[in-house]
Design a protein around this motif. Structure first.
Motif, short mmCIF file in Angstrom:
data_model
loop_
_atom_site.label_atom_id
_atom_site.label_comp_id
_atom_site.label_asym_id
_atom_site.label_seq_id
_atom_site.Cartn_x
_atom_site.Cartn_y
_atom_site.Cartn_z
N GLN A 148 0.84 -1.21 0.00
CA GLN A 148 0.00 0.00 0.00
C GLN A 148 0.87 1.25 0.00
O GLN A 148 1.79 1.37 0.81
N LEU A 149 0.54 2.18 -0.89
CA LEU A 149 1.32 3.41 -1.02
C LEU A 149 0.38 4.61 -1.00
O LEU A 149 -0.70 4.56 -1.59
N LEU A 150 0.84 5.66 -0.33
CA LEU A 150 0.07 6.90 -0.32
C LEU A 150 1.00 8.04 -0.74
O LEU A 150 2.09 8.18 -0.19
N LEU A 151 0.59 8.80 -1.73
CA LEU A 151 1.38 9.95 -2.18
C LEU A 151 0.59 11.22 -1.94
O LEU A 151 -0.49 11.41 -2.52
N ILE A 152 1.11 12.07 -1.05
CA ILE A 152 0.52 13.40 -0.85
C ILE A 152 1.42 14.38 -1.61
O ILE A 152 2.59 14.53 -1.28
N TYR A 153 0.88 14.97 -2.68
CA TYR A 153 1.70 15.69 -3.64
C TYR A 153 1.20 17.14 -3.74
O TYR A 153 0.13 17.39 -4.29
N ALA A 154 1.99 18.06 -3.21
CA ALA A 154 1.62 19.47 -3.26
C ALA A 154 2.27 20.12 -4.48
O ALA A 154 3.47 19.94 -4.72
N HIS A 155 1.48 20.82 -5.27
CA HIS A 155 2.04 21.53 -6.43
C HIS A 155 1.19 22.75 -6.71
O HIS A 155 0.09 22.91 -6.16
N ALA A 156 1.70 23.62 -7.61
CA ALA A 156 1.05 24.91 -7.80
C ALA A 156 -0.36 24.75 -8.38
O ALA A 156 -1.32 25.32 -7.87
N SER A 157 -0.48 23.97 -9.45
CA SER A 157 -1.78 23.80 -10.11
C SER A 157 -1.73 22.48 -10.87
O SER A 157 -0.65 21.90 -11.03
N LEU A 158 -2.86 22.04 -11.39
CA LEU A 158 -2.87 20.78 -12.13
C LEU A 158 -1.97 20.87 -13.36
O LEU A 158 -1.31 19.90 -13.74
N ASP A 159 -1.93 22.04 -13.98
CA ASP A 159 -1.09 22.21 -15.17
C ASP A 159 0.39 22.10 -14.83
O ASP A 159 1.20 21.70 -15.66
N TRP A 186 -12.98 22.69 -7.61
CA TRP A 186 -12.04 21.68 -7.09
C TRP A 186 -12.49 21.24 -5.71
O TRP A 186 -12.67 22.06 -4.81
N ASP A 187 -12.72 19.94 -5.51
CA ASP A 187 -13.17 19.50 -4.19
C ASP A 187 -12.08 18.72 -3.45
O ASP A 187 -12.34 18.08 -2.43
N GLY A 188 -10.85 18.76 -3.99
CA GLY A 188 -9.75 18.08 -3.32
C GLY A 188 -9.07 19.00 -2.32
O GLY A 188 -9.61 20.04 -1.93
N GLU A 189 -7.85 18.62 -1.91
CA GLU A 189 -7.11 19.40 -0.92
C GLU A 189 -6.48 20.63 -1.59
O GLU A 189 -6.11 20.59 -2.78
N SER A 190 -6.35 21.69 -0.84
CA SER A 190 -5.67 22.88 -1.37
C SER A 190 -4.96 23.60 -0.23
O SER A 190 -5.19 23.30 0.94
N GLY A 191 -4.08 24.53 -0.59
CA GLY A 191 -3.34 25.30 0.41
C GLY A 191 -2.06 24.59 0.81
O GLY A 191 -1.45 23.89 0.00
N LEU A 192 -1.65 24.79 2.06
CA LEU A 192 -0.38 24.22 2.52
C LEU A 192 -0.60 22.83 3.12
O LEU A 192 -1.69 22.52 3.59
N VAL A 193 0.46 22.04 3.07
CA VAL A 193 0.42 20.73 3.73
C VAL A 193 0.62 20.98 5.22
O VAL A 193 1.70 21.35 5.65
N ASP A 194 -0.45 20.87 5.99
CA ASP A 194 -0.34 21.14 7.43
C ASP A 194 -0.78 19.89 8.22
O ASP A 194 -1.26 18.92 7.64
N PRO A 195 -0.59 19.92 9.54
CA PRO A 195 -0.91 18.73 10.35
C PRO A 195 -2.34 18.23 10.15
O PRO A 195 -2.57 17.02 10.07
N ARG A 196 -3.31 19.14 9.99
CA ARG A 196 -4.70 18.68 9.85
C ARG A 196 -4.90 17.90 8.56
O ARG A 196 -5.56 16.88 8.51
N LEU A 197 -4.25 18.41 7.49
CA LEU A 197 -4.33 17.71 6.20
C LEU A 197 -3.71 16.32 6.32
O LEU A 197 -4.27 15.32 5.86
N LEU A 198 -2.54 16.26 6.97
CA LEU A 198 -1.87 14.97 7.13
C LEU A 198 -2.77 14.01 7.90
O LEU A 198 -2.93 12.85 7.52
#
Lengths: 30, 439
Positions: free
Chosen positions: B338-349, B379-391
């Motif tokens: 099992q793998l989980l990738l949390i990937y923060a980037h500027a935009s989908l493009d 967009w109904d996914g995650e946005s903003g900074l990767v913070d403890p609540r998101l994790l």
């Protein structure tokens, strides 16, 4: 965080080296 | 190979032993009369500081065996921190002596000996310059390759003058065998420099690569594919990196660390994915196919243990490259963990490897959580900074499996994620992180 540990390790090593240098100086005065 | 507490203790002990070796040498055999505690302490600091400066050469010689358990970035970080301590020790040596006995000013006075004063001033000046150029290279606008050239020359100068100073003062070193030990130790340091700046490029010259392809990726990045030219390439573990030089000569000072992004199962063709950031990387897209290249490596401990039960990757921007190599390799191996990738980037493009990650998620047991800085409308996914609540929202599913964690991205994100993971009881040996500000 690994770098925080690295920094702590360097600080600890520096402390040991200062202590050893003091021990050296003290032994020389005996 | 993964780091262990035992290995750390062993290498730290060896480092302390070698740094304090000059003090032990003084105490063996005939000893001149003592000159008071503080004078001896100041002299001792000079000895230890000089030995630490000599060891600096070993820390940057990029010995794979020593770097393996900790990662080369940790070694270079240690080099940087230890360099500052050595600087303080060496500087404390004359300062303490001058405070204790103004008589010692004679050493720095050109009227008593112009050669001696000049040498010592050059050594002190070089040491200060070495530190200033290293700590403030970017604000001072100094190019990496120029810094690297001056760093080696200044370091060599300081250690050489340091050795001559020890031999000329000769208070403790008048016995020939002690002189021999000092010359051997300094010679060792100089050999290490010659090894990394001369021998290694010569060895690399015998294993050249050529650029087979340069293709654009999303997010202002380029994938550069290299193929070995007349040899069988190199084997690496997914997640590692190498120092790469482009151009005809392996002696170029423009040598940069890049993560492999290709699968480790396809060693005949190495790929690096590089984002346009500095002067050097901005020109990556213009490298013509057929250009010669040299690859020194592999290095790094950002690798998945074979016995890991699951893995969580928390990645920001171009930090995806080593993780991409891991995922491509796992897919080639038919891995079902099992793998989980949390990937923060500027935009989908701007999401580097967007299409291929989608494809990989069908071949692997991989869940991808996109965290967008600039989400599109609806967009109904995650946005903003990767913070403890998101994790917290995403980690709980994998937590019972005691996964290995991989963190790679911008410094502030890494600090937040690492602190949070350690805070929730993740053991340090399960936490892999890679920082690229090593050069």
């Amino acid at each position: 965080v690994q770098h925080v540990y690295t920094r702590r390790l360097v600080i600890a090593i520096s402390g040991v080296l200062v202590a050893l240098t003091m021990l050296f100086a003290w032994v020389r005065t005996l | 190979m993964k780091r262990s507490f035992g290995q750390a203790v062993f290498w730290a002990g060896l480092y302390i032993g070698l740094s304090a070796l000059p003090l032990a040498l003084v105490l063996i055999g005939p000893i001149p009369p003592a000159r008071g505690f503080w004078v001896e302490f100041a002299v001792g600091l000079g000895f230890v500081g000089l030995a630490m400066l000599g060891l600096q050469f070993a820390l940057t010689a990029r010995f794979r065996q020593i770097a393996a358990p900790f990662g080369l970035d940790t070694m270079l970080h240690f080099h940087r921190q230890a360099g500052i301590v050595a600087f303080v020790f060496v500087l404390a040596h004359p300062l303490l002596l001058l405070v204790l006995h103004p008589f010692f000013l004679e050493f720095l006075d050109p009227r008593s000996s112009i050669a001696r004063a000049l040498a010592l001033w050059v050594a002190l000046g070089s040491l200060v310059l070495l530190i200033v150029l290293t700590l403030w290279r970017r604000p001072l606008g100094i190019a990496y390759e120029w810094w690297r050239a001056t760093h080696g020359v200044l370091a060599l100068l300081v250690v050489f003058i340091g050795l001559v100073h020890v031999l000329r003062v000769g208070h403790y070193i008048s016995v020939p065998w002690r002189q021999a030990v000092w010359v051997a130790m300094s010679g060792g340091a100089i050999l290490l420099l010659l090894y990394s700046r001369l021998m290694k490029p010569l060895l690399l010259a015998r294993r050249p690569y050529r650029v087979a392809e340069v293709r654009p990726e999303r997010g202002d990045s380029w994938s550069v594919a290299l193929e070995p030219d007349g040899h069988d390439g190199l084997d690496f573990i997914a997640g590692q990196f190498a120092w790469v030089t482009f151009g005809p000569s392996p002696f170029s000072l423009e040598q940069h660390p890049f993560s492999f992004s290709s699968s480790a199962k396809r060693a005949g063709r190495l790929e690096f994915t590089i984002k346009e950031l500095g002067d050097f990387t901005a020109a990556i897209g213009r490298i013509p196919p057929g250009t010669r290249a040299f690859v020194e490596g592999p290095y790094g401990a950002f690798t998945l243990s074979p016995d890991a039960t699951a893995a969580v990757f928390v990645v920001g921007g171009i930090g995806i490259t080593p993780v991409m190599s891991i995922l491509r390799t796992l897919a080639d191996e038919g891995d079902r963990r099992q793998l989980l990738l949390i990937y923060a980037h500027a935009s989908l493009d701007m999401m580097t490897f967007r299409e291929e990650l989608q494809e990989l998620s069908t071949r692997l047991d991989l869940r991808i959580v996109d965290v967008l800085d600039d989400p599109p409308a609806g967009w109904d996914g995650e946005s903003g900074l990767v913070d403890p609540r998101l994790l917290e929202r995403h980690l709980s599913t994998l937590e019972p499996l005691d996964p290995e964690y991989f963190v790679c991205g911008p410094e502030p994100m890494m600090d937040v994620v690492e602190t949070h993971l350690l805070g929730r009881g993740v053991r340090l040996r399960k936490l892999n992180s890679e920082r690229f500000n090593i050069a």
